[in-house]
Design an enzyme around this catalytic site. Structure first.
Site, PDB file in Angstrom:
ATOM      1  N   ASP A 337       0.819  -1.140   0.101  1.00 21.40           N
ATOM      2  CA  ASP A 337      -0.133   0.026   0.139  1.00 21.40           C
ATOM      3  C   ASP A 337       0.878   1.180  -0.012  1.00 21.40           C
ATOM      4  OD1 ASP A 337      -2.199  -1.362   0.217  1.00 21.40           O
ATOM      5  OD2 ASP A 337      -2.684  -1.280   2.484  1.00 21.40           O
TER       6      ASP A 337
HETATM    7  P1  ATP Z   1      -3.632   3.032  -0.135  1.00 17.92           P
HETATM    8  O1  ATP Z   1      -4.430   2.189  -0.629  1.00 17.92           O
HETATM    9  O2  ATP Z   1      -1.852   3.141  -0.584  1.00 17.92           O
HETATM   10  O3  ATP Z   1      -3.769   2.923   1.380  1.00 17.92           O
HETATM   11  P2  ATP Z   1      -5.308   5.274   0.058  1.00 17.92           P
HETATM   12  O4  ATP Z   1      -5.262   5.629   1.350  1.00 17.92           O
HETATM   13  O5  ATP Z   1      -5.174   6.556  -0.940  1.00 17.92           O
HETATM   14  O6  ATP Z   1      -4.026   4.598  -0.518  1.00 17.92           O
HETATM   15  P3  ATP Z   1      -7.838   4.196   0.125  1.00 17.92           P
HETATM   16  O7  ATP Z   1      -7.725   4.318   1.646  1.00 17.92           O
HETATM   17  O8  ATP Z   1      -8.482   2.988  -0.698  1.00 17.92           O
HETATM   18  O9  ATP Z   1      -6.461   4.481  -0.460  1.00 17.92           O
HETATM   19  O10 ATP Z   1      -8.645   5.432  -0.431  1.00 17.92           O
HETATM   20  C1  ATP Z   1      -8.798   5.720  -1.831  1.00 17.92           C
HETATM   21  C2  ATP Z   1      -9.169   7.144  -1.959  1.00 17.92           C
HETATM   22  O11 ATP Z   1     -10.265   7.292  -1.359  1.00 17.92           O
HETATM   23  C3  ATP Z   1      -8.366   8.052  -1.899  1.00 17.92           C
HETATM   24  O12 ATP Z   1      -7.261   8.453  -2.877  1.00 17.92           O
HETATM   25  C4  ATP Z   1      -9.130   9.419  -1.326  1.00 17.92           C
HETATM   26  O13 ATP Z   1      -9.198   9.994  -2.784  1.00 17.92           O
HETATM   27  C5  ATP Z   1     -10.109   8.520  -0.922  1.00 17.92           C
HETATM   28  N1  ATP Z   1     -10.179   8.876   0.606  1.00 17.92           N
HETATM   29  C6  ATP Z   1      -9.177   8.312   1.414  1.00 17.92           C
HETATM   30  N2  ATP Z   1      -9.808   8.713   2.657  1.00 17.92           N
HETATM   31  C7  ATP Z   1     -10.953   9.180   2.761  1.00 17.92           C
HETATM   32  C8  ATP Z   1     -11.704   9.650   3.689  1.00 17.92           C
HETATM   33  N3  ATP Z   1     -11.359   9.536   4.947  1.00 17.92           N
HETATM   34  N4  ATP Z   1     -12.844  10.322   3.253  1.00 17.92           N
HETATM   35  C9  ATP Z   1     -13.358  10.300   2.047  1.00 17.92           C
HETATM   36  N5  ATP Z   1     -12.503  10.086   0.984  1.00 17.92           N
HETATM   37  C10 ATP Z   1     -11.324   9.511   1.352  1.00 17.92           C
END
Ligand code: ATP
Length: 903
Positions: A337
């Protein structure tokens, strides 16, 4: 009959039949939770929220088990034979050895079990609980009835609890009901006589939240929970074994049988061919069996493994499944990740873009000091003058599940909840928003599958109006907006191209981009579903550009694992531009592909894609499992990280599933082989390194010990076949086998990683442990050790020494030969004459010193002389063993040198 129906319902259980208010007042608490004092009192009354540890194997049982071993049977048979033959003294020594062996095994297993238990203790469950009016994360053990807790997707429910608020909550309750389909939950009371599976307003300890979120009131803890009533204890800890150790244990059992059969054959040959006296033959047969069986090997392997996993835990990688220790050594691809693993997960909003303005935000950490500067004028922007900024701050505050906890200065402020939410809330505070007044009516919690979070709230200034606030991945929000605006009532048609360009630009700077949107909701609305969001009609309010700096130690680790022939792939939910910028900066590569493209590819195409790309952006958890499969189809051994509840299947599918200890959900930890205590990529690299080291050390212990058996077996075999006097007695063989080999090989358990360990290619998982190189080494060292022992014995006999002296000399030669062999065996391929020989493993020198002392006692201490038939020898007689030892060392070093040149 159904077990649940047969159980009498305890009174506390009636919570499911009562309304929320009634249950709250029954526990003399409200939604603000207990005070710390009330909780402390309740804790003394109810005891900790834990089940008694599983019934451990009693000490006596563990001791008895040490005797249940084919090798011990052989020794016991030897004891009986010697007794029958009237060699009572030998019987006593053999029995003493059996006893010592059992005690050593018992103590070592105890240490191994303790090591494992301390590692397990690092994986304690935590719960989000409200005390004194604020949310915080605490060990689940501290929960008491009356506590108010929060549950989210992937959480293990920490205690039995009555739901007070629930949004789209489903709970997987198979541990309790056997039903594997998650049960939908809500807050409405159910009939008093409902069975467990039908109590939809309760969440039970030990079950797992599959989706949605909830606030709940704890009604039962520890043994008063439903699961506590059923099991009353925790499950047993896993035993210390890996496929390799299991295979070796089997191997030594087979060896025991072969040795006994060969011993019988030898006795027969001696009887018919050489006409030996029976008593002597039987003694020789026993000697051979004892010599050929590696009595100490299983104990040494167990302790090597235990010490290894303990050291791995010291480097923040906690092993949940022992087998993974070996697999780690052959990992060829690490899929990681981004957020939190490669980056710090310290989110700071730097830039805010609205339809009308661009703002830069100053200040670091989660504290509220810092300004929001209007880029055009260069002045600090006030909320009253900027409707667009107000709208962005409003979404930031409402669609947010985090709480900020003040510290001494800005750097010390902490977030309870999601760091992304925390960073966005900090921005709202810097912009001048007031904070805390909750106006939330309903919520759709964030999920990496749909990538947004939404709340239904009353309007900030007009409480009679309802607004849906939406924040999340910009592309998802743009899809749901048809207008853009600086507020809900001052809008224009959406200029999607402009926003795409802005997103691209922010992403290219390595910023994580989130968007904000809102729309009015009809009067009287009281629920919020995903369908309400997906039906669209939102006003796009702008973008937050957030920095999340890379972890420097992760960058160093990437370089190291690349050097070790391991690919690193970044799999992230984040936007392609952001992912590319960060991956480029960290040295992962810049070949990016998005989840949408993965979706279009067939499984075959995916196999090519994974060869050509390093960064997978905008992915959802279900893409991960396809990526793992494609990599495995290409012959890779894959370590995959995960944190969310939906990551569990891909972690199970990967060769080594790695869960995040801090931000990972309980569901992911359950599915993982290894849990990272610090969520850090560098710890995965360390785990791979430790995995390689442990495997090396297991192999070193085996390649070190087996020649002892080979050498001694050979001595007895040769002497019997040639009709000579035995150069070593069975008892002396036992000494060498158990005392010498075990004392010395233990040193290898402490051996740190070999020089050049992380410059090697990953080990081929199909490669057998005893590969040609190892077998050749075992054979020729056996011949060497056996040869020098026989030679020493014959030389002593030739030169007029008596039998006891000649035998003592033979044993000394074997033991000194082993000491020198140990020095060579500490490094598989690298030259042993190096500084590290003296510096990196002090325990090995302690083992050698101890062995020298033991051997001196063996030769000179009167009671050992009587026991083992040895006798004191002059200083000059030590020269031969040392020369023989040096010879063994030189030969093995030459072998290693040749292999370095060839391989
Ligand atoms: P990784 O998968 O590497 O941990 P990430 O944190 O970006 O990265 P996700 O947590 O799946 O992956 O988040 C995907 C997308 O959702 C993010 O790129 C962001 O645009 C959105 N996102 C992340 N956190 C939030 C949140 N707390 N509230 C709303 N949208 C969010």
């Amino acid at each position: 009959m159904n077990r649940q129906e047969t159980m009498a319902a305890p009174e506390s259980d009636q919570a499911h039949a009562r309304e929320v208010e009634e249950v709250l007042s029954g526990h003399r608490t409200g939604l603000d939770g207990l005070t710390s004092d009330a909780a402390a009192t309740a804790l003394t009354e109810h005891g900790p929220n834990a089940l008694p540890a599983g019934e451990k194997e009693t000490r006596l049982k563990r001791l008895v088990r040490q005797f249940r071993d084919p090798m011990i049977y052989v020794l016991l048979a030897a004891a009986v034979f010697t007794a029958v033959l009237g060699q009572v003294f030998d019987t006593i020594v053999i029995l003493a050895v059996v006893l010592i062996n059992a005690v050593v095994g018992y103590v070592q297993e105890g240490r191994a079990a303790d090591a494992l238990e301390s590692i397990r203790a690092m994986l304690t469950l935590s719960a989000t609980v409200r005390r004194d009016g604020t949310w915080s994360s605490r060990p689940a053990e501290e929960l008491v009835p009356g506590d108010v807790i929060r549950l989210g997707a992937g959480d293990r429910v920490p205690a039995d609890a009555r739901l007070v608020r629930a949004t789209n909550l489903t709970v997987e309750e198979s541990a309790l009901t056997g039903e594997s389909v998650p049960a939908a939950k809500s807050v409405e009371a159910v009939a008093a006589d409902a069975v467990l599976g039908d109590r939809t307003c309760m969440a039970y300890s030990g079950t797992t939240v599959a989706s949605g979120s909830a606030t709940a009131l704890v009604t039962g803890t520890g043994t008063s929970t439903e699961i506590g009533r059923i099991t009353e204890m925790l499950s047993e800890v896993e035993t210390i074994e890996t496929p390799l150790v299991r295979a070796m244990k089997k191997f030594s059992t087979v060896l025991a049988v072969v040795a006994v059969v060969m011993a019988l054959a030898m006795v027969a040959v001696g009887w018919f061919v050489h006409d030996y006296p029976l008593a002597e033959l039987v003694m020789a047969g026993i000697g051979f069996a004892v010599a050929a069986i590696p009595e100490g090997l299983p104990a040494v392997l167990t302790i090597t493994l235990a010490l290894g996993v303990q050291r791995m835990a010291g480097r923040h990688a906690i092993t949940r499944r022992m087998g993974s220790v070996e697999t780690l050594g052959s990992v060829t691809t690490i899929c990681s990740d981004k957020t939190g693993t490669l980056t710090r997960n310290e989110m700071t909003v730097r830039t805010v873009v609205t339809p009308a303005h661009r703002f830069e935000v100053t200040g670091t950490g989660y504290g509220p000091s810092g300004d929001v500067i209007d880029s055009e004028t260069g002045d600090a922007a006030e909320l009253e003058d900027h409707h667009d900024l107000f709208a962005m701050a409003e979404v930031a505050e409402r669609a947010n599940d985090s709480t900020l906890q003040p510290g001494e200065d800005d750097e010390d402020w902490a977030v309870a909840g999601d760091p992304t939410d925390g960073g966005i809330r900090t921005f709202a505070l810097k912009a001048g928003a007031k904070g805390a007044d909750e106006r939330r009516i309903a919520v759709v919690p964030f999920d990496s599958d749909y990538k947004y979070m939404a709340t239904l709230d009353t309007h900030a200034r007009k409480p009679e109006e309802l607004v849906i606030h939406l924040k999340g991945a910009p592309d998802r929000l743009l899809d749901r907006c048809d207008r853009q605006g600086i507020g809900l009532h001052d809008t224009e048609p959406l200029d999607r191209d402009r926003w795409e360009t802005e997103i691209h630009e922010l992403g290219a700077r390595g910023l994580r981009v989130l968007a904000a949107a809102a729309r009015s909701a009809p009067d009287g609305t009281s629920t919020l579903e995903r369908a309400d969001i997906d039906s669209g009609g939102f006003v796009f309010l702008g973008l937050y550009g957030i920095i999340d700096p890379p972890r420097p130690e992760a960058m160093a680790a990437i370089e190291r694992v690349h050097g070790a022939g391991i690919d690193v792939k970044m799999i992230t939910g984040d936007h392609a531009d952001t992912a590319r910028a960060i991956a480029g900066e960290m040295g992962i590569g810049d070949r990016v592909i998005t989840g949408a493209e993965l979706e279009r590819a067939s499984d075959e195409e995916l196999q090519d894609i994974v060869r050509e790309h390093d960064v997978y952006a905008r992915t959802s958890p279900e893409h991960k499992i396809r990526l793992v499969k494609a990599l495995q189809a290409n012959g890779h051994v894959v370590a995959m990280t995960g944190d969310g509840v939906n990551d569990a299947p891909s972690l199970k599918r990967s060769d080594v599933g790695v869960a995040m200890g801090i931000k990972g959900t309980e569901a992911t930890k359950d599915a993982a082989d290894v849990v990272l205590a610090d969520d850090n990529f560098a710890s995965i690299a360390a785990a791979v390194e430790m995995g390689r080291t442990i495997y090396d050390n297991l192999k070193k212990a085996i390649v070190f010990m087996l020649p002892t058996n080979g050498g001694q077996g050979l001595v007895i075999l040769v002497s019997l076949v040639l009709g000579m006097t035995l150069p070593i007695t069975p008892l002396q063989v036992l000494w060498v086998n158990l005392i010498t080999a075990v004392t010395l090989s233990l040193a290898l358990a402490f051996e740190p990683g070999e020089p050049g360990l992380m410059e090697r290619k990953p080990r081929d998982p199909r490669e057998s442990l005893l590969n040609a190189e190892a077998v050749i080494r075992i054979v020729y060292v056996s011949l060497l050790l056996g040869g020098v022992a026989i030679a020493a014995f014959l030389w002593a006999q030739e030169n007029g020494h008596n039998l006891a002296t000649s035998r003592t000399l033979a044993v000394n030669t074997l033991v000194v030969g082993q000491i020198f062999y140990l020095l060579a065996a500490r490094f598989t391929r690298a030259r042993s004459l190096r500084r590290e020989l003296f510096t990196t493993n002090p325990i090995s020198w302690v083992c050698i010193a101890l062995m020298v002392l033991l051997q001196l006692a063996f030769v000179y201490a009167p009671f050992l002389q009587t026991a083992f038939g040895t006798t004191g020898v002059g200083l000059d007689l030590w020269l031969l063993p040392v020369v023989a030892g040096v010879a063994v060392f030189v030969v093995v070093e030459i072998d290693k040198g040749v292999r370095r040149l060839v391989g």
